[in-house]
Scaffold this motif. Structure first.
Motif, PDB file in Angstrom:
ATOM      1  N   VAL A 197      -0.756  -3.868  -7.539  1.00 29.75           N
ATOM      2  CA  VAL A 197       0.395  -2.994  -7.781  1.00 29.75           C
ATOM      3  C   VAL A 197       0.179  -2.253  -9.094  1.00 29.75           C
ATOM      4  CG1 VAL A 197       2.887  -2.850  -8.116  1.00 29.75           C
ATOM      5  CG2 VAL A 197       1.936  -4.604  -6.596  1.00 29.75           C
ATOM      6  N   ILE A 198       0.384  -0.921  -9.073  1.00 35.43           N
ATOM      7  CA  ILE A 198       0.320  -0.116 -10.295  1.00 35.43           C
ATOM      8  C   ILE A 198       1.659   0.583 -10.472  1.00 35.43           C
ATOM      9  CG2 ILE A 198      -0.875   1.694 -11.569  1.00 35.43           C
ATOM     10  CD1 ILE A 198      -3.311   1.226  -9.861  1.00 35.43           C
ATOM     11  N   LEU A 199       2.218   0.485 -11.674  1.00 30.64           N
ATOM     12  CA  LEU A 199       3.482   1.117 -12.011  1.00 30.64           C
ATOM     13  C   LEU A 199       3.210   2.293 -12.947  1.00 30.64           C
ATOM     14  CD1 LEU A 199       5.540  -2.123 -12.838  1.00 30.64           C
ATOM     15  CD2 LEU A 199       5.109  -1.088 -10.597  1.00 30.64           C
ATOM     16  N   PHE A 200       3.782   3.443 -12.641  1.00 31.95           N
ATOM     17  CA  PHE A 200       3.609   4.644 -13.457  1.00 31.95           C
ATOM     18  C   PHE A 200       4.965   5.069 -14.003  1.00 31.95           C
ATOM     19  CE2 PHE A 200      -0.006   4.828 -10.570  1.00 31.95           C
ATOM     20  CZ  PHE A 200      -1.028   5.357 -11.336  1.00 31.95           C
ATOM     21  N   SER A 233       0.810  -1.228   0.000  1.00 30.71           N
ATOM     22  CA  SER A 233       0.000   0.000   0.000  1.00 30.71           C
ATOM     23  C   SER A 233       0.840   1.273   0.000  1.00 30.71           C
ATOM     24  CB  SER A 233      -0.978   0.027   1.189  1.00 30.71           C
ATOM     25  OG  SER A 233      -1.814  -1.098   1.177  1.00 30.71           O
ATOM     26  N   GLU A 234       2.161   1.164  -0.157  1.00 28.18           N
ATOM     27  CA  GLU A 234       3.020   2.336  -0.177  1.00 28.18           C
ATOM     28  C   GLU A 234       2.956   3.032  -1.533  1.00 28.18           C
ATOM     29  OE1 GLU A 234       7.586   3.485   1.149  1.00 28.18           O
ATOM     30  OE2 GLU A 234       7.215   1.479   0.344  1.00 28.18           O
ATOM     31  N   PHE A 235       3.100   4.357  -1.517  1.00 34.39           N
ATOM     32  CA  PHE A 235       3.257   5.137  -2.743  1.00 34.39           C
ATOM     33  C   PHE A 235       4.733   5.520  -2.806  1.00 34.39           C
ATOM     34  CE2 PHE A 235       0.710   7.724  -5.878  1.00 34.39           C
ATOM     35  CZ  PHE A 235       1.799   8.223  -6.579  1.00 34.39           C
ATOM     36  N   LEU A 267      -8.166   3.103  -3.158  1.00 37.32           N
ATOM     37  CA  LEU A 267      -7.959   1.700  -3.510  1.00 37.32           C
ATOM     38  C   LEU A 267      -6.954   1.000  -2.596  1.00 37.32           C
ATOM     39  CD1 LEU A 267      -7.873   1.901  -7.412  1.00 37.32           C
ATOM     40  CD2 LEU A 267      -9.837   1.531  -5.897  1.00 37.32           C
ATOM     41  N   ASN A 268      -6.122   1.793  -1.909  1.00 38.45           N
ATOM     42  CA  ASN A 268      -5.131   1.224  -0.982  1.00 38.45           C
ATOM     43  C   ASN A 268      -4.196   0.239  -1.679  1.00 38.45           C
ATOM     44  OD1 ASN A 268      -4.118   1.317   1.655  1.00 38.45           O
ATOM     45  ND2 ASN A 268      -5.093  -0.622   2.189  1.00 38.45           N
TER      46      ASN A 268
END
Length: 342
Positions: free
Chosen positions: A154-157, A29-31, A183-184
């Motif tokens: 997990v989302i990668l930008f 859940s980290e950004f 969304l956490n």
């Protein structure tokens, strides 16, 4: 809990090593923001995590599973690229639904997920439009929606806001942070923009020449940079780095027997007397930038170029000789030989 582990990652293209012994843990859940100048390896690191590049050595672990040999589509993550990568002949609805259709998700489930994603991204009224009929910000939201509709943990930008103007970038920064909170999910975000890094990241990883130079909370990196590179890269306006041999005369009252180089943020200097600030002597005004509520004063003093950020002061003009005051306890000391903080 660490959700992603990168262990001793090395990667070279031809004879050039672009990732050098990368070790990084990313919590669930980290950004996390990867930031650094062009060519520092941040996008290569992201693509290696995604499975689009293969590390020469090292291990990639996601949710306790080593995934080095796992194909990108099976790593249970989604990626948002700098280019929108939308299908021009498909509607917004079909662009959002495409990844689900090829996974044979039922039409009813697709409707539910697309509807939920469109509502989250405020795309409800745009589902019938083609990409050519959308603004840049709307296209970027559709690109984000194509990732979110898969509900990945997990989302990668990869520099997703580079093509937007300053106003839209600010809007999308808030939008992405809002979605992350709702969304956490775990986010790994690549940018060269230190403003994006400090405003969005729970933690920042500063990279240079394929190496991690410092990884910490934005406030810690800003206040306690590991070296002059990090100090200069993070912070706007840029920090003042003053060579120790220039800090003579009046400065010795503030910092006796100076042997180190000194970093001082522009907001920790003043051109008028203030409680808690000490007088370093006289300086000359070279240039004044009007930033609205504040001015950025460019000064010369004893061979040093110094920036001061504060509210505007009347009757200060280019060429004026003015006193310069410093908040001495906010100075950061660096070794002149290595550039490392001491």
């Amino acid at each position: 809990m660490n959700y992603i582990e990168l262990k001793n990652i090395n990667k070279s293209f031809s004879n050039q090593q672009v990732l050098k012994n990368i070790n990084l843990s990313i919590r669930q859940s980290e950004f996390l923001v990867l930031v650094g100048p062009s060519g520092c390896g941040k996008s290569t690191l992201l693509r290696t995590l995604a499975g689009l590049e293969t590390p020469d050595t090292g291990d990639i672990v996601i949710d306790s599973i080593r995934v080095n040999e796992v194909e990108p589509q099976n790593r249970n993550l989604a990626m948002v690229f700098q280019s929108y990568a939308l299908y021009p002949h498909l509607s917004v609805y079909d662009n959002l639904a495409f990844a689900l259709k090829i996974k044979n998700v039922s039409s009813e489930e697709i409707k539910i997920r697309v509807s939920e994603t469109a509502a989250l991204l405020q795309l409800d009224g745009l589902l019938a439009r083609k990409p050519k009929d959308l603004s840049g910000g709307q296209r970027q939201r559709v690109a984000l929606g194509r990732a979110l509709v898969k509900r990945p943990p997990v989302i990668l930008f990869d520099e997703p806001l580079s093509n937007l103007d300053a106003h839209l970038r600010q809007q999308m920064r808030l939008e992405i942070k809002r979605i992350h909170q709702q969304l956490n999910c775990t986010v790994v975000y690549v940018t060269h923009d230190q403003v994006e890094a400090t405003t969005m990241g729970d933690r920042i990883v500063v990279m240079k020449n394929g190496e991690i130079i410092q990884a910490d909370k934005p406030s810690r990196i800003y206040e306690s940079p590991n070296n002059t590179f990090v100090a200069g890269f993070i912070g706007s306006p840029e920090i003042n780095i003053l060579a120790g041999h220039l800090l003579k005369g009046e400065w010795e009252k503030v910092l006796p027997a100076v042997t180190s180089d000194v970093g001082i943020r522009p907001e920790h200097l003043r051109i008028q007397e203030k409680t808690g600030f000490k007088n370093t002597g006289s300086a000359t005004v070279d240039f004044i930038e009007n930033l609205g509520s504040h001015n950025l004063y460019h000064l010369s003093q004893g061979g040093a170029k110094i920036r001061v950020l504060q509210s505007p002061v009347e009757n200060i003009n280019v060429g004026s000789h003015i006193p310069l005051f410093i908040k001495a306890e906010r100075m950061i000391h660096f070794d002149p030989a290595t550039g490392n903080r001491v």
